[in-house]
Design a protein around this motif. Structure first.
Motif, mmCIF file in Angstrom:
data_model
loop_
_atom_site.group_PDB
_atom_site.id
_atom_site.type_symbol
_atom_site.label_atom_id
_atom_site.label_comp_id
_atom_site.label_asym_id
_atom_site.label_seq_id
_atom_site.Cartn_x
_atom_site.Cartn_y
_atom_site.Cartn_z
ATOM 1 N N MET A 1 0.836 -1.192 0.000
ATOM 2 C CA MET A 1 0.000 0.000 0.000
ATOM 3 C C MET A 1 0.875 1.247 0.000
ATOM 4 O O MET A 1 1.802 1.368 0.800
ATOM 5 C CB MET A 1 -0.920 0.014 1.225
ATOM 6 C CG MET A 1 -1.921 1.157 1.227
ATOM 7 S SD MET A 1 -2.882 1.257 2.753
ATOM 8 C CE MET A 1 -1.653 1.959 3.860
ATOM 9 N N ARG A 2 0.584 2.190 -0.903
ATOM 10 C CA ARG A 2 1.388 3.394 -1.030
ATOM 11 C C ARG A 2 0.721 4.623 -0.411
ATOM 12 O O ARG A 2 1.301 5.711 -0.420
ATOM 13 C CB ARG A 2 1.684 3.664 -2.501
ATOM 14 C CG ARG A 2 2.531 2.582 -3.155
ATOM 15 C CD ARG A 2 2.840 2.939 -4.602
ATOM 16 N NE ARG A 2 3.647 1.911 -5.241
ATOM 17 C CZ ARG A 2 4.969 1.845 -5.167
ATOM 18 N NH1 ARG A 2 5.629 2.764 -4.474
ATOM 19 N NH2 ARG A 2 5.641 0.886 -5.765
ATOM 20 N N ALA A 3 -0.486 4.465 0.086
ATOM 21 C CA ALA A 3 -1.200 5.620 0.640
ATOM 22 C C ALA A 3 -0.487 6.162 1.873
ATOM 23 O O ALA A 3 0.093 5.408 2.667
ATOM 24 C CB ALA A 3 -2.627 5.230 0.999
ATOM 25 N N GLU A 4 -0.548 7.479 2.049
ATOM 26 C CA GLU A 4 0.048 8.141 3.204
ATOM 27 C C GLU A 4 -1.045 8.885 3.967
ATOM 28 O O GLU A 4 -1.985 9.405 3.363
ATOM 29 C CB GLU A 4 1.125 9.136 2.767
ATOM 30 C CG GLU A 4 2.366 8.485 2.160
ATOM 31 C CD GLU A 4 3.144 7.689 3.179
ATOM 32 O OE1 GLU A 4 3.078 8.032 4.383
ATOM 33 O OE2 GLU A 4 3.807 6.714 2.776
#
Length: 381
Positions: A1-4
């Motif tokens: 997952m790349r969400a911040e």
């Protein structure tokens, strides 16, 4: 997952904030523990005892940690005097549940009297628990109207609710007087200090267990307490009140449980303890002074620009900003929200809100106002 996760650098409406570094680290270490099974997760249970004791000190409630959660007698007697909840909603629901169970032996339809400034979680509680919610008005100072409370209570009243730091105006209801009214009809007094509880100890307002006949209270370490989410708190004056909620837990090492949820991550518990050990009392005092000064400065700045402002008694400002400007500021990335009654914009000066952040907000506000003024034709054009 790349969400911040979202940055807090433009968040002016939330009652959550960046956790203290010690709280963040403690939450990660205890993420997989379960204080809902204190016999197995004994360290997490001991930390919950510590959290309850520290919260008790903050709210003027002397708590014997031998009675704290996870330390009840094997036969289920004694019971806890509080526990770390998921937040103010759970604490408020549980307080109403305690009141309903206590009142059920004397009435077929218990009621709870709340001011119109009360958090929306009380509507959830009334729906879930099938109690009548008697909503009474607030006065011109946005605090509960005591005469309306006196007119609303009767023999079916299970609880009277007071707010110590309302979510829309930051107001503190007259808690001692509400305690007298509740006592007059043998009802419980619940105080919702979910947001205000970590600021109010540094004011001269009377709001806690030591000031009045308070029976139950909500106070959230994950708000002004700088703990990681979720970390709320429910405190009660005596263990017999939480006994109203106890159910048997035959397959766990502990024999009963009074919490609303079963499995609970120890992250919130450990985080709350870490934050309070780092910050109580001096760090919280400094934080309150800084936040209150920011709120008062912002109120003065908005008033000098011609906006109608509700003066902050806690670090929360409400101001009448027109809808077009509100929407334009949100389009600029500012996270803002409105009050429910008169649609003022509310600014919550949480620990992450700095003077520089407020100056940046006002610069955007001035720029948008100036642009709008230039777009309006002069008379005769």
């Amino acid at each position: 997952m790349r969400a911040e996760p979202q940055s807090f650098d433009r968040v002016l409406s939330s009652m959550c904030t960046e956790p203290h570094p010690a709280a963040r680290e403690a939450a990660e270490r205890f993420l997989a523990t379960n204080p809902g099974d204190p016999g197995t997760y004994q360290t997490a249970a001991a930390l919950e005892d510590r959290a309850v004791a520290m919260l008790g000190e903050i709210v003027g409630l002397e708590i014997d940690t031998a009675d704290a959660i996870g330390a009840a007698d094997e036969d289920g007697s004694g019971g806890p005097t509080g526990y770390v909840t998921s937040g103010g909603t759970e604490a408020n629901v549980q307080a109403v549940r305690i009141a309903r169970e206590r009142a059920a032996r004397g009435t077929d339809r218990p009621s709870v009297v709340v001011p119109e400034s009360a958090h929306f979680s009380f509507r959830k509680a009334a729906d879930l628990l099938q109690v009548d919610l008697e909503v009474v008005p607030t006065a011109s100072d946005h605090r509960v109207d005591l005469d309306a409370v006196r007119a609303a209570v009767d023999e079916d009243t299970a609880a009277v609710v007071g707010v110590a730091g309302s979510t829309e105006y930051g107001r503190v209801d007259p808690i001692p007087e509400l305690g007298e009214i509740a006592t007059s009809v043998d009802a419980l007094l619940h105080v919702d200090a979910a947001w205000g509880g970590f600021a109010l100890p540094f004011t001269d307002r009377e709001w806690h267990f030591g000031h009045a006949a308070v029976d139950t209270m909500a106070i959230d370490p994950h708000k002004m307490g700088q703990a990681a989410v979720p970390a709320g708190g429910l405190l009660v004056r005596s263990a017999d009140l939480l006994d109203e909620l106890a159910v048997d837990t035959p397959y766990l090492e502990s024999t009963s449980q009074a919490t609303l949820t079963g499995t609970r991550s120890g992250a919130g518990v450990a985080s709350a303890v870490a934050a309070m050990e780092e910050l109580w009392p001096d760090g919280y005092r400094d934080q309150y002074v800084r936040s209150q000064h920011n709120a008062e400065w912002l109120a003065d700045q908005l008033e000098s620009r011609g906006y109608d402002v509700v003066e902050p008694v806690l670090p929360l400002v409400a101001a009448s900003i027109p809808t077009w400007l509100f929407e334009s500021l949100r389009a600029e990335g500012w996270r803002l929200s409105r009050t429910g009654d008169d649609e003022r914009v509310r600014f919550v000066c949480m620990p992450h809100v700095t003077r520089e952040m407020l100056e940046s907000f006002l610069a955007d506000l001035d720029r948008l106002e100036s642009r709008a003024a230039r777009a309006v034709p002069s008379p005769g054009e």
